[in-house]
Design a protein around this motif. Structure first.
Motif, PDB file in Angstrom:
ATOM      1  N   GLN A 141       2.530   6.970   2.083  1.00 52.87           N
ATOM      2  CA  GLN A 141       1.321   6.838   3.010  1.00 52.87           C
ATOM      3  C   GLN A 141       0.909   5.468   1.992  1.00 52.87           C
ATOM      4  OE1 GLN A 141      -0.799  10.333   2.291  1.00 52.87           O
ATOM      5  NE2 GLN A 141      -0.203  11.346   4.115  1.00 52.87           N
ATOM      6  N   ARG A 142       0.786   5.561   0.871  1.00 56.23           N
ATOM      7  CA  ARG A 142       0.430   4.126  -0.055  1.00 56.23           C
ATOM      8  C   ARG A 142       1.149   3.126   0.631  1.00 56.23           C
ATOM      9  NH1 ARG A 142      -0.137   5.881  -5.953  1.00 56.23           N
ATOM     10  NH2 ARG A 142      -0.231   3.601  -6.223  1.00 56.23           N
ATOM     11  N   HIS A 143       2.552   3.280   0.450  1.00 51.25           N
ATOM     12  CA  HIS A 143       3.593   2.120   0.835  1.00 51.25           C
ATOM     13  C   HIS A 143       3.286   1.722   2.441  1.00 51.25           C
ATOM     14  CE1 HIS A 143       7.512   0.901   2.386  1.00 51.25           C
ATOM     15  NE2 HIS A 143       7.583   0.112   0.934  1.00 51.25           N
ATOM     16  N   SER A 144       2.977   2.589   3.403  1.00 50.60           N
ATOM     17  CA  SER A 144       2.873   2.299   4.643  1.00 50.60           C
ATOM     18  C   SER A 144       1.504   1.404   4.955  1.00 50.60           C
ATOM     19  CB  SER A 144       2.862   3.519   5.544  1.00 50.60           C
ATOM     20  OG  SER A 144       2.221   3.251   6.902  1.00 50.60           O
ATOM     21  N   ALA A 145       0.376   1.856   3.990  1.00 50.78           N
ATOM     22  CA  ALA A 145      -0.913   1.246   4.207  1.00 50.78           C
ATOM     23  C   ALA A 145      -0.720  -0.259   3.702  1.00 50.78           C
ATOM     24  CB  ALA A 145      -1.905   2.074   3.250  1.00 50.78           C
ATOM     25  N   LEU A 146      -0.176  -0.256   2.508  1.00 49.55           N
ATOM     26  CA  LEU A 146       0.419  -1.688   1.787  1.00 49.55           C
ATOM     27  C   LEU A 146       1.097  -2.625   2.819  1.00 49.55           C
ATOM     28  CD1 LEU A 146      -0.492  -3.375  -0.583  1.00 49.55           C
ATOM     29  CD2 LEU A 146       1.511  -2.181  -1.770  1.00 49.55           C
ATOM     30  N   ASP A 147       1.972  -1.994   3.434  1.00 45.88           N
ATOM     31  CA  ASP A 147       2.626  -2.783   4.578  1.00 45.88           C
ATOM     32  C   ASP A 147       1.949  -3.294   5.511  1.00 45.88           C
ATOM     33  OD1 ASP A 147       5.397  -3.678   5.552  1.00 45.88           O
ATOM     34  OD2 ASP A 147       5.221  -2.042   7.090  1.00 45.88           O
ATOM     35  N   GLN A 148       0.888  -2.333   6.211  1.00 47.24           N
ATOM     36  CA  GLN A 148      -0.021  -2.801   7.121  1.00 47.24           C
ATOM     37  C   GLN A 148      -0.855  -3.858   6.674  1.00 47.24           C
ATOM     38  OE1 GLN A 148      -1.935   0.736   8.350  1.00 47.24           O
ATOM     39  NE2 GLN A 148      -0.118   1.628   9.492  1.00 47.24           N
ATOM     40  N   GLU A 149      -1.282  -3.568   5.315  1.00 47.22           N
ATOM     41  CA  GLU A 149      -2.113  -4.832   4.656  1.00 47.22           C
ATOM     42  C   GLU A 149      -1.645  -6.138   4.745  1.00 47.22           C
ATOM     43  OE1 GLU A 149      -4.721  -4.053   1.272  1.00 47.22           O
ATOM     44  OE2 GLU A 149      -4.283  -2.000   1.366  1.00 47.22           O
ATOM     45  N   ILE A 150      -0.075  -6.114   4.380  1.00 52.74           N
ATOM     46  CA  ILE A 150       0.367  -7.504   4.203  1.00 52.74           C
ATOM     47  C   ILE A 150       0.756  -7.795   5.478  1.00 52.74           C
ATOM     48  CG2 ILE A 150       2.813  -8.202   3.694  1.00 52.74           C
ATOM     49  CD1 ILE A 150       3.028  -6.004   1.098  1.00 52.74           C
ATOM     50  N   THR A 151       1.206  -7.274   6.501  1.00 49.89           N
ATOM     51  CA  THR A 151       1.267  -7.699   7.907  1.00 49.89           C
ATOM     52  C   THR A 151      -0.033  -8.288   8.303  1.00 49.89           C
ATOM     53  OG1 THR A 151       2.930  -6.166   8.236  1.00 49.89           O
ATOM     54  CG2 THR A 151       1.877  -7.176  10.072  1.00 49.89           C
ATOM     55  N   ALA A 152      -1.180  -7.590   8.112  1.00 46.79           N
ATOM     56  CA  ALA A 152      -2.394  -8.292   8.617  1.00 46.79           C
ATOM     57  C   ALA A 152      -2.891  -9.667   7.710  1.00 46.79           C
ATOM     58  CB  ALA A 152      -3.449  -7.216   8.475  1.00 46.79           C
ATOM     59  N   ALA A 153      -2.585  -9.515   6.651  1.00 40.03           N
ATOM     60  CA  ALA A 153      -2.718 -10.972   5.633  1.00 40.03           C
ATOM     61  C   ALA A 153      -1.981 -11.881   6.288  1.00 40.03           C
ATOM     62  CB  ALA A 153      -2.489 -10.432   4.160  1.00 40.03           C
ATOM     63  N   MET A 154      -0.656 -11.698   6.780  1.00 36.96           N
ATOM     64  CA  MET A 154      -0.037 -12.731   7.148  1.00 36.96           C
ATOM     65  C   MET A 154      -0.338 -13.358   8.254  1.00 36.96           C
ATOM     66  SD  MET A 154       3.902 -11.262   5.902  1.00 36.96           S
ATOM     67  CE  MET A 154       4.773 -12.573   6.438  1.00 36.96           C
ATOM     68  N   VAL A 155      -1.260 -12.782   9.200  1.00 36.86           N
ATOM     69  CA  VAL A 155      -1.319 -13.129  10.361  1.00 36.86           C
ATOM     70  C   VAL A 155      -2.790 -13.714  10.319  1.00 36.86           C
ATOM     71  CG1 VAL A 155       0.346 -11.901  11.571  1.00 36.86           C
ATOM     72  CG2 VAL A 155      -2.026 -11.132  11.404  1.00 36.86           C
ATOM     73  N   SER A 156      -3.547 -13.444   9.346  1.00 37.72           N
ATOM     74  CA  SER A 156      -5.234 -13.849   9.207  1.00 37.72           C
ATOM     75  C   SER A 156      -5.466 -15.037   9.052  1.00 37.72           C
ATOM     76  CB  SER A 156      -5.701 -12.984   8.252  1.00 37.72           C
ATOM     77  OG  SER A 156      -5.282 -13.236   7.100  1.00 37.72           O
ATOM     78  N   ASN A 213       7.038  17.093  -3.488  1.00 34.25           N
ATOM     79  CA  ASN A 213       6.972  16.668  -1.764  1.00 34.25           C
ATOM     80  C   ASN A 213       5.751  15.981  -1.841  1.00 34.25           C
ATOM     81  OD1 ASN A 213       9.516  17.390  -1.403  1.00 34.25           O
ATOM     82  ND2 ASN A 213       9.044  19.556  -0.750  1.00 34.25           N
ATOM     83  N   THR A 214       4.495  16.689  -2.099  1.00 30.29           N
ATOM     84  CA  THR A 214       3.099  16.075  -1.904  1.00 30.29           C
ATOM     85  C   THR A 214       2.924  14.637  -2.636  1.00 30.29           C
ATOM     86  OG1 THR A 214       2.389  18.261  -1.925  1.00 30.29           O
ATOM     87  CG2 THR A 214       0.714  16.384  -2.198  1.00 30.29           C
ATOM     88  N   HIS A 215       3.575  14.532  -3.870  1.00 33.77           N
ATOM     89  CA  HIS A 215       3.577  13.169  -4.448  1.00 33.77           C
ATOM     90  C   HIS A 215       4.402  12.101  -3.815  1.00 33.77           C
ATOM     91  CE1 HIS A 215       2.943  10.581  -7.632  1.00 33.77           C
ATOM     92  NE2 HIS A 215       4.240  10.473  -8.114  1.00 33.77           N
ATOM     93  N   ILE A 216       5.375  12.565  -3.287  1.00 33.80           N
ATOM     94  CA  ILE A 216       6.319  11.561  -2.479  1.00 33.80           C
ATOM     95  C   ILE A 216       5.544  11.292  -1.032  1.00 33.80           C
ATOM     96  CG2 ILE A 216       8.479  11.476  -1.087  1.00 33.80           C
ATOM     97  CD1 ILE A 216       9.905  12.838  -3.252  1.00 33.80           C
ATOM     98  N   THR A 217       4.991  12.111  -0.455  1.00 30.63           N
ATOM     99  CA  THR A 217       4.111  11.782   0.792  1.00 30.63           C
ATOM    100  C   THR A 217       3.161  11.132   0.426  1.00 30.63           C
ATOM    101  OG1 THR A 217       4.917  14.010   1.765  1.00 30.63           O
ATOM    102  CG2 THR A 217       2.992  13.239   2.476  1.00 30.63           C
ATOM    103  N   THR A 218       2.500  11.160  -0.607  1.00 26.42           N
ATOM    104  CA  THR A 218       1.275  10.421  -1.040  1.00 26.42           C
ATOM    105  C   THR A 218       1.884   8.852  -1.197  1.00 26.42           C
ATOM    106  OG1 THR A 218       0.070  12.299  -1.894  1.00 26.42           O
ATOM    107  CG2 THR A 218      -0.613  10.028  -2.676  1.00 26.42           C
TER     108      THR A 218
END
Length: 58
Positions: free
Chosen positions: A12-27, A4-9
């Protein structure tokens, strides 16, 4: 590390990467298509790993 801890980690990495991609697309200037594609592939691999682990969990 528990499963469960591994899945949660990974989630979190997936969500952070999603945010990076979104930011990169509008920068300005935008990230190169190759870099953006690599980030999207990493995100997909994380999603697939999360799904695989969830199936094993049950």
């Amino acid at each position: 590390m528990s499963l469960n801890t591994h899945i949660t980690t990974l989630e979190q990495r997936h969500s952070a990467l999603d945010q990076e991609i979104t930011a990169a697309m509008v920068s300005k200037p935008a990230m190169s298509d190759a870099e953006l594609g690599e980030m999207k592939r990493k995100k997909l691999k994380l999603k697939e790993e999360i799904e695989r682990l969830r199936r094993e969990e049950h």
